[in-house]
Design a protein around this motif. Structure first.
Motif, PDB file in Angstrom:
ATOM      1  N   ASP A 163       1.557 -16.377 -18.086  1.00 52.79           N
ATOM      2  CA  ASP A 163       0.379 -16.758 -18.871  1.00 52.79           C
ATOM      3  C   ASP A 163      -0.274 -15.506 -19.485  1.00 52.79           C
ATOM      4  OD1 ASP A 163      -1.375 -15.549 -16.974  1.00 52.79           O
ATOM      5  OD2 ASP A 163      -1.284 -17.347 -15.739  1.00 52.79           O
ATOM      6  N   ALA A 164      -1.353 -15.707 -20.232  1.00 51.81           N
ATOM      7  CA  ALA A 164      -1.963 -14.604 -20.985  1.00 51.81           C
ATOM      8  C   ALA A 164      -2.404 -13.461 -20.067  1.00 51.81           C
ATOM      9  CB  ALA A 164      -3.162 -15.129 -21.781  1.00 51.81           C
ATOM     10  N   CYS A 165      -3.023 -13.794 -18.921  1.00 50.49           N
ATOM     11  CA  CYS A 165      -3.474 -12.726 -18.006  1.00 50.49           C
ATOM     12  C   CYS A 165      -2.272 -11.973 -17.444  1.00 50.49           C
ATOM     13  CB  CYS A 165      -4.277 -13.300 -16.837  1.00 50.49           C
ATOM     14  SG  CYS A 165      -5.766 -14.178 -17.310  1.00 50.49           S
ATOM     15  N   GLY A 166      -1.204 -12.701 -17.135  1.00 47.32           N
ATOM     16  CA  GLY A 166      -0.008 -12.081 -16.571  1.00 47.32           C
ATOM     17  C   GLY A 166       0.661 -11.160 -17.586  1.00 47.32           C
ATOM     18  N   GLN A 167       0.725 -11.607 -18.817  1.00 47.64           N
ATOM     19  CA  GLN A 167       1.336 -10.762 -19.853  1.00 47.64           C
ATOM     20  C   GLN A 167       0.501  -9.502 -20.077  1.00 47.64           C
ATOM     21  OE1 GLN A 167       2.755 -12.670 -23.399  1.00 47.64           O
ATOM     22  NE2 GLN A 167       3.229 -14.563 -22.325  1.00 47.64           N
ATOM     23  N   GLN A 168      -0.816  -9.701 -20.100  1.00 48.10           N
ATOM     24  CA  GLN A 168      -1.710  -8.543 -20.240  1.00 48.10           C
ATOM     25  C   GLN A 168      -1.489  -7.575 -19.068  1.00 48.10           C
ATOM     26  OE1 GLN A 168      -5.948  -9.546 -20.312  1.00 48.10           O
ATOM     27  NE2 GLN A 168      -6.519  -7.443 -19.812  1.00 48.10           N
ATOM     28  N   GLY A 169      -1.418  -8.124 -17.875  1.00 44.51           N
ATOM     29  CA  GLY A 169      -1.244  -7.289 -16.682  1.00 44.51           C
ATOM     30  C   GLY A 169       0.061  -6.508 -16.721  1.00 44.51           C
ATOM     31  N   TYR A 170       1.109  -7.133 -17.188  1.00 44.43           N
ATOM     32  CA  TYR A 170       2.431  -6.483 -17.224  1.00 44.43           C
ATOM     33  C   TYR A 170       2.437  -5.338 -18.232  1.00 44.43           C
ATOM     34  CZ  TYR A 170       7.576  -6.398 -16.767  1.00 44.43           C
ATOM     35  OH  TYR A 170       8.883  -6.049 -16.504  1.00 44.43           O
ATOM     36  N   VAL A 171       1.880  -5.601 -19.422  1.00 43.30           N
ATOM     37  CA  VAL A 171       1.806  -4.560 -20.460  1.00 43.30           C
ATOM     38  C   VAL A 171       0.938  -3.394 -19.963  1.00 43.30           C
ATOM     39  CG1 VAL A 171       0.879  -4.060 -22.770  1.00 43.30           C
ATOM     40  CG2 VAL A 171       2.194  -6.158 -22.374  1.00 43.30           C
ATOM     41  N   GLU A 172      -0.206  -3.728 -19.359  1.00 46.29           N
ATOM     42  CA  GLU A 172      -1.114  -2.678 -18.876  1.00 46.29           C
ATOM     43  C   GLU A 172      -0.485  -1.861 -17.750  1.00 46.29           C
ATOM     44  OE1 GLU A 172      -5.393  -4.754 -20.054  1.00 46.29           O
ATOM     45  OE2 GLU A 172      -4.626  -4.955 -18.015  1.00 46.29           O
ATOM     46  N   LEU A 173       0.287  -2.521 -16.920  1.00 47.12           N
ATOM     47  CA  LEU A 173       0.951  -1.803 -15.825  1.00 47.12           C
ATOM     48  C   LEU A 173       1.902  -0.753 -16.390  1.00 47.12           C
ATOM     49  CD1 LEU A 173       1.757  -1.520 -12.783  1.00 47.12           C
ATOM     50  CD2 LEU A 173       3.434  -3.321 -13.185  1.00 47.12           C
ATOM     51  N   GLN A 174       2.690  -1.160 -17.361  1.00 46.01           N
ATOM     52  CA  GLN A 174       3.666  -0.223 -17.934  1.00 46.01           C
ATOM     53  C   GLN A 174       2.942   0.906 -18.666  1.00 46.01           C
ATOM     54  OE1 GLN A 174       7.341  -1.483 -18.823  1.00 46.01           O
ATOM     55  NE2 GLN A 174       7.208  -3.363 -17.663  1.00 46.01           N
ATOM     56  N   ALA A 175       1.865   0.546 -19.404  1.00 48.78           N
ATOM     57  CA  ALA A 175       1.118   1.573 -20.147  1.00 48.78           C
ATOM     58  C   ALA A 175       0.455   2.550 -19.182  1.00 48.78           C
ATOM     59  CB  ALA A 175       0.062   0.909 -21.036  1.00 48.78           C
TER      60      ALA A 175
END
Ligand code: GAL
Length: 414
Positions: free
Chosen positions: A348-360
Motif C-alpha cells: 500500500d501507499a505507506c509501505g511503498q513510501q517506507g520501502y523507498v525511504e529505507l533505501q534512500a
C-alpha cells in the motif's frame, strides 16, 4: 465436556513440554495483536503448504521483553524452542553464547549475501555465520493519524515539531484524545527514538543512542529531548497507564484519538480493521525526521537442537526470505521486505513510501538502529534507558534529573 477437557489438556501439554511431532516447528514470538496474528498466519500457512506443522508459543508484550525472559528460562531448562522471533543485539548475544544454528548453507543456496540489506546482515550474522533469517524491516519514526479528525479540524499533516504540537493542541481543544498512548516502558521508548532524532538530528542520535557518548547523553540537547517528552505526556489521556499499544492504535482507528507515534506494525492494525491509508488514516514521518529511518528488523533465529540444522528449521528459514513470502507477509504486517531486490507495487501507499525511504536513508547514511527495539545497544543498556525514560514520563524526574539519571544508568549498565 470430559472429552473437551482431555483434548485441551493434551494440547497444553504438547505446547509446554515441547513434545511436538518431528515434522513441527515450535515458534516463540510476541505477535499477539490482531494485525500481528494475521501476519503470523501467512507464515504458518506457508509452512503448512510444505507439510510442516506449527507449535505456537506466543508470549504477549510488545517489543519482546517478556518473550526474551521466557526464552532465557526455556534455554536454561534445556528446552529451547525450534525458532524464536528476535531483534538486533539479542540475536548477537545468543550467537555469542553458541546457542544458534548455522544457516550458512541455506544462505548460500538462496543468495542472502546479495539480497539482504547490509544493515540487517550486521544483526543476522555472527563471526561469518548466518544465525538468523530476517523477516521484515520495521521503522519506529512514524505518526499514525485519524484522517477524519484531521479533515474535520482542518489540520494539515505537521512537518515540524511546532506544527505537531499545534495539531495536537487543536485535537485536544476539540475534545479528542490528542495522542493515543499506552503507558508501558517500551512504548515510551519507541516515542523517545523519534524525539531524540528530531531534536538532536542524526549525528546526535548516533552519538547518544548508539555510541552511548557520555557528553551527548548528558547534554542540553538531551534536556530538550526530555522537555519534549513532557510536552507529549500532556497530550495523553488519563487512562494511558498499562494500555497495550494495539488498544492505543484502536483509539485512532475508532476516532477517539487523533494521533499515535508508533512503529509501522500499527499499520497492521488499521489494515486488519479494514481501513485504507490516505482515506481512513494517514501515515507520516515523525516531524523533523523526514529524511531518517530508525529501523528494527524482526528475525527468526533457529536454536541449535544438537547437531545439524533440522529440515524443518531449514524450511522455515528458506520460506522467510523467499520473495513471494516477503511480499505477502509484509503487506499484512505493516513492515517492508527484508530484501533489496523486490517489486513492491503490491504494497500500500505507506509501505511503498517506507520501502523507498529505507533505501534512500541507507544510501545517504540516514539509516539508524532503533534504541527502543534492540538495534542500538545490548539489552542491559536498553533496559536501563527504558527505566529512566519511563520514570520521567510518569513524572518521577524533571528533565534535568532525567539526564543525570540517564548518564548514570548507561555507565552502570555498560
Ligand atoms: C516490535 C516488533 C514488531 C511488533 C512490535 C509490537 O519489537 O519488531 O514486529 O510486533 O514489537 O509488538
Amino acid at each position: 465436556m470430559r472429552k473437551l477437557t482431555l483434548t485441551m489438556t493434551a494440547a497444553a501439554f504438547v505446547g509446554s513440554a515441547g513434545l511436538a511431532a518431528a515434522d513441527d516447528v515450535e515458534v516463540l514470538h510476541w505477535w499477539t495483536s490482531g494485525g500481528e496474528a494475521a501476519a503470523l498466519n501467512v507464515l504458518r500457512e506457508d509452512l503448512a503448504g510444505q507439510g510442516i506443522g506449527w507449535q505456537d508459543m506466543p508470549v504477549a508484550g510488545g517489543g519482546g521483553t517478556q518473550a526474551m525472559t521466557v526464552l532465557r528460562a526455556r534455554v536454561t531448562a534445556g528446552n529451547a524452542p525450534t525458532a524464536v522471533q528476535m531483534l538486533g543485539f539479542d540475536i548477537l548475544d545468543w550467537a555469542a553464547e553458541g546457542a544458534l544454528a548455522n544457516l550458512n548453507d541455506i544462505a548460500a543456496a538462496n543468495n542472502w549475501d546479495e539480497v539482504v540489506p547490509e544493515a540487517l546482515q550486521g544483526f543476522a550474522t555472527y563471526d561469518g555465520e548466518w544465525v538468523a533469517a530476517p523477516v521484515n524491516v520495521h521503522s519506529t519514526n512514524w505518526v499514525w493519524a485519524n484522517a477524519g479528525i484531521l479533515e474535520e479540524l482542518g489540520i494539515e499533516q505537521p512537518g515540524t515539531w511546532d506544527e505537531f504540537v499545534a495539531a495536537m493542541q487543536a485535537a485536544q481543544d476539540a475534545g479528542y484524545v490528542a495522542l493515543a498512548h499506552g503507558g508501558q516502558a517500551w512504548q515510551e521508548a519507541t516515542i523517545f527514538d523519534s524525539v531524540v532524532m528530531a531534536t538532536g538530528g542524526p549525528d546526535f542520535y548516533q552519538a547518544a543512542m548508539i555510541d552511548l557518548d557520555e557528553e551527548a547523553l548528558g547534554s542540553d540537547t538531551m534536556v530538550e529531548v526530555f522537555d519534549r517528552m513532557a510536552v507529549l505526556r500532556g497530550f495523553v489521556d488519563d487512562n494511558f497507564s498499562g494500555r497495550d499499544w494495539n488498544l492505543a492504535t484502536a483509539m485512532v482507528i475508532n476516532g477517539e484519538a487523533a494521533f499515535q507515534v508508533m512503529g509501522d506494525w500499527a499499520k497492521g492494525e488499521f489494515l486488519n480493521a479494514g481501513q485504507t491509508p490516505g482515506e481512513d488514516f494517514q501515515c507520516f514521518r515523525f516531524p523533523g525526521t523526514q529524511d531518517q529511518v530508525i529501523f528494527n528488523a524482526d528475525q527468526f533465529a533457529m536454536f541449535d537442537q544438537g547437531g545439524e540444522v533440522s529440515a524443518q528449521q531449514a524450511a522455515l528459514a528458506e520460506a522467510i526470505l523467499s520473495p513471494s513470502f516477503q511480499i505477502a507477509f509484509n503487506r499484512v504486517k505493516g513492515s517492508v521486505p527484508a530484501r533489496t531486490d523486490l517489486d513492491v507495487s503490491e504494497l500500500d501507499a505507506c509501505g511503498q513510501q517506507g520501502y523507498v525511504e529505507l533505501q534512500a536513508a541507507s544510501a545517504s547514511g540516514n539509516l539508524f538502529g532503533s534504541f527502543a527495539h534492540g538495534h542500538a545497544s545490548p539489552a542491559a543498556v536498553k533496559n536501563a534507558i527504558y527505566d529512566v525514560v519511563t520514570a520521567h514520563f510518569n513524572g518521577e524526574y524533571d528533565s534535568a534529573a532525567a539526564v543525570e539519571e540517564l548518564v548514570l544508568a548507561v555507565s552502570i549498565a555498560q
